[in-house]
Design an enzyme around this catalytic site. Structure first.
Site, PDB file in Angstrom:
ATOM      1  N   ASP A 164       4.467  64.651  48.613  1.00  0.00           N
ATOM      2  CA  ASP A 164       3.751  64.066  47.894  1.00  0.00           C
ATOM      3  C   ASP A 164       2.752  62.787  48.503  1.00  0.00           C
ATOM      4  OD1 ASP A 164       5.559  62.325  49.008  1.00  0.00           O
ATOM      5  OD2 ASP A 164       6.229  61.460  46.854  1.00  0.00           O
ATOM      6  N   GLU A 247      12.406  57.401  61.602  1.00  0.00           N
ATOM      7  CA  GLU A 247      11.485  58.152  62.547  1.00  0.00           C
ATOM      8  C   GLU A 247      11.688  57.488  63.720  1.00  0.00           C
ATOM      9  OE1 GLU A 247       9.834  57.631  58.300  1.00  0.00           O
ATOM     10  OE2 GLU A 247      10.962  56.480  59.809  1.00  0.00           O
TER      11      GLU A 247
END
Length: 302
Positions: A164, A247
């Site tokens: 998205d 991350e």
């Protein structure tokens, strides 16, 4: 009288012969010129191709492998269609690895990928509900395992794409020159207008813009970095783990630090990816519409 007619006939034959000779000469000359033009064009294209291959810009032709985790929701088709339309504009885009958070591949994603015309790999695995921090841990790691198994060490770069987010085509062209790990700013991330590398010079990051957990080893969003396939193959046992920040921990486990990241996006002066998120859509009036009857409620995939 016969002599006159015979003379006229000979003149007509002579004229016709001359016209035919001119026509044949014209056609022959045209064919020669056309072949000469084709030969010149091939030679030029060959020289042009050789110049491209031998130029520094040839490094820009590295292929891109994009990993996208996705799950069933009302906006899934809309989000994937938007992402698909972006990827269709890319050249040298090798493979879109789409992995579903599902026990089996859904018909919606299967049909969408088939009609895309893209080179893709469709995977599925159910994410565990026991994870504490990361909802898409199993899907992301399964896709990463597929990449390490099927993509050669010299086959370009790997990029993690949320289904998205919003992407400018330039972000893909930037990552093609990744040697080990490249990075760029991300818009609308972690409650900031922009997060990630801030001041960059000569391809090096000098300062980082981060407020949420600013001491992260590499403070960047998932959509803000790309890794070379060769580098990933050299670290076969490193996967994402169920910790925040996801991350940063992954990059640190790969042995990466802030000073090793390659600055892109015109030395980090451009934002070409935005961490947009589709708001959960609740169709509050749907029950009222269903009461109108079947003629007002066709069975259509959204």
């Amino acid at each position: 009288m016969n002599r006159v007619l015979g003379g006229n006939l000979r003149k007509e034959i002579l004229i016709i012969s001359l016209v035919g000779l001119v026509f044949i000469t014209f056609m022959f000359t045209t064919l020669i010129l056309e072949e000469h033009w084709k030969l010149s064009e091939r030679k030029y294209c060959g020289r042009l191709q050789e110049e491209i291959i031998n130029s520094p810009e040839a490094y820009n032709q590295h292929t891109i492998h994009a990993i996208t985790s996705t799950y069933t929701r009302l906006s899934q088709k809309a989000d994937l269609t938007s992402l698909m339309q972006t990827l269709m504009h890319l050249h040298n885009f090798h493979c879109w690895i789409v992995i579903e958070d599902s026990d089996e591949k859904t018909a919606l994603v299967t049909k969408l990928l088939k009609k895309s015309g893209l080179h893709y790999t469709h995977l599925n695995i159910k994410n565990s509900e026991q994870t504490k921090c990361v909802k898409h841990l199993q899907t992301t790691n399964a896709a990463l395992a597929w990449v390490r198994k099927h993509i050669g060490p010299d086959e370009g770069v790997v990029y993690f794409m949320d289904d998205d987010n919003t992407y400018d085509l330039k972000v893909f062209e930037d990552m093609r020159t990744t040697k080990v790990a490249s990075v760029w700013p991300v818009g609308l991330a972690t409650d900031l207008i922009v997060e990630g590398p801030a001041l960059c010079k000569d391809g090096k990051v000098l300062t980082w813009r981060a407020v949420w957990k600013p001491d992260r080893k590499v403070p960047i969003d998932m959509s803000g970095f790309a890794l070379s396939a060769a580098f990933l193959r050299h670290h076969p046992d490193v996967y994402f783990i169920d910790v925040e920040p996801l991350e940063s921990q992954f990059l640190a486990d790969l042995g990466l630090t802030k000073d090793r990241m390659e600055a892109k996006a015109n030395n980090c002066t451009e934002v070409n990816v935005w961490h947009t998120r589709t708001k959960k859509y609740i169709p509050h009036l749907e029950d009222e519409a269903l009461k109108l009857g079947p003629e007002f409620n066709p069975n259509v995939e959204v």
